[in-house]
Scaffold this motif. Structure first.
Motif, mmCIF file in Angstrom:
data_model
loop_
_atom_site.group_PDB
_atom_site.id
_atom_site.type_symbol
_atom_site.label_atom_id
_atom_site.label_comp_id
_atom_site.label_asym_id
_atom_site.label_seq_id
_atom_site.Cartn_x
_atom_site.Cartn_y
_atom_site.Cartn_z
ATOM 1 N N HIS A 112 34.222 -153.164 -128.113
ATOM 2 C CA HIS A 112 32.864 -153.670 -128.301
ATOM 3 C C HIS A 112 32.142 -153.712 -126.957
ATOM 4 O O HIS A 112 32.665 -154.211 -125.986
ATOM 5 N N THR A 113 30.944 -153.155 -126.943
ATOM 6 C CA THR A 113 30.136 -153.194 -125.725
ATOM 7 C C THR A 113 28.891 -154.016 -125.997
ATOM 8 O O THR A 113 28.360 -154.011 -127.104
ATOM 9 N N HIS A 114 28.422 -154.729 -125.030
ATOM 10 C CA HIS A 114 27.227 -155.557 -125.183
ATOM 11 C C HIS A 114 26.073 -154.931 -124.431
ATOM 12 O O HIS A 114 25.563 -155.464 -123.475
ATOM 13 N N GLY A 115 25.613 -153.771 -124.888
ATOM 14 C CA GLY A 115 24.545 -153.077 -124.207
ATOM 15 C C GLY A 115 23.182 -153.353 -124.799
ATOM 16 O O GLY A 115 22.226 -152.681 -124.471
ATOM 17 N N GLY A 116 23.076 -154.313 -125.693
ATOM 18 C CA GLY A 116 21.803 -154.603 -126.326
ATOM 19 C C GLY A 116 21.673 -153.852 -127.641
ATOM 20 O O GLY A 116 22.562 -153.128 -128.056
ATOM 21 N N VAL A 117 20.536 -154.024 -128.292
ATOM 22 C CA VAL A 117 20.282 -153.399 -129.582
ATOM 23 C C VAL A 117 19.482 -152.123 -129.360
ATOM 24 O O VAL A 117 18.418 -152.151 -128.736
ATOM 25 N N SER A 118 19.995 -151.016 -129.862
ATOM 26 C CA SER A 118 19.277 -149.750 -129.720
ATOM 27 C C SER A 118 18.091 -149.720 -130.686
ATOM 28 O O SER A 118 18.008 -150.522 -131.618
ATOM 29 N N LEU A 119 17.202 -148.782 -130.463
ATOM 30 C CA LEU A 119 16.033 -148.629 -131.325
ATOM 31 C C LEU A 119 16.469 -148.323 -132.759
ATOM 32 O O LEU A 119 15.926 -148.887 -133.715
#
Length: 181
Positions: A112-119
Motif C-alpha cells: 500500500h502506498t499513500h500517494g494521495g487520490v488520483s484523478l
C-alpha cells in the motif's frame, strides 16, 4: 485490498451474498433480468475475492493481471450491451473500475502506498457516491410497494427491489474498495 481485516471480511461476505443472489436472479423468466444478473454475479464474486484482506493473503501479480483481463472482457461485453440500455453503462463503469483496481494492485505488488487520490480514483469515487445516493432514493418507493403487498413476480429472481438493493450494496462495496486503494 488494503485495510483492516474485520471490515474486509464484512465486505467479502456482503459481496459474496450479493453474487449468490444474482445467481438466483439468473433463473428469472425476464430475459433482461437474467442478462443483467450474470454480469452482476461476476461483479459480486469478483469483488468478494478482491476484498479478501491483504493480511490474510497477498496474491501474486499474475492473479491481479488475470483479474484485469477477466474484467476487461466484462467491460467489453457491457459496452456491447450498452446499446440496449443505460444500465449497462453502469456495468461498464463497474467493470472498468475493477480493471483499474486490479491494475493498481498488480503495479503495487500488494504494498500500500499513500500517494494521495488520483484523478481517476476521485472520479470513480464521485460516480459511485452519486450512484449510491441515486439508488438509495430509487429503492425507497420499491420497498414501500413491496411492504404494501404488491410483489411484482412470483420468484426471488423477479423482485426489482431486491435487485436494486443488491446493486446498491455492490456500489457501496465499490466505494469502500476504492477508498482503500
Amino acid at each position: 485490498m488494503h485495510g483492516p481485516a474485520s471490515p474486509g471480511w464484512l465486505l467479502v461476505a456482503l459481496c459474496a451474498a450479493t453474487g449468490a443472489y444474482c445467481l438466483l436472479r439468473m433463473r428469472s423468466t425476464v430475459e433482461e433480468q437474467r442478462r443483467a444478473a450474470g454480469g452482476e454475479a461476476l461483479m459480486g464474486f469478483g469483488m468478494a475475492v478482491m476484498a479478501v484482506p491483504a493480511a490474510v493473503a497477498v496474491p501474486p501479480r499474475a492473479v491481479w493481471v488475470t483479474y484485469a483481463v477477466v474484467f476487461g472482457g466484462a467491460a467489453v461485453r457491457a459496452l456491447w450491451e450498452a446499446r440496449r440500455g443505460a444500465h449497462h453503462l453502469h456495468h461498464l463503469i463497474g467493470a472498468c473500475a475493477m480493471v483499474y483496481m486490479a491494475a493498481a494492485m498488480a503495479a503495487s505488488h500488494g504494498h500500500h502506498t499513500h500517494g494521495g487520490v488520483s484523478l481517476l480514483t476521485g472520479t470513480l469515487l464521485l460516480y459511485f457516491t452519486v450512484y449510491v445516493l441515486w439508488s438509495g432514493v430509487r429503492l425507497v418507493p420499491a420497498v414501500a410497494v413491496a411492504a404494501a403487498g404488491v410483489v411484482p413476480g412470483p420468484g426471488w429472481g423477479d423482485r426489482p427491489e431486491l435487485a436494486r438493493a443488491c446493486r446498491l450494496s455492490m456500489a457501496i462495496a465499490m466505494l469502500a474498495m476504492l477508498l482503500t486503494l
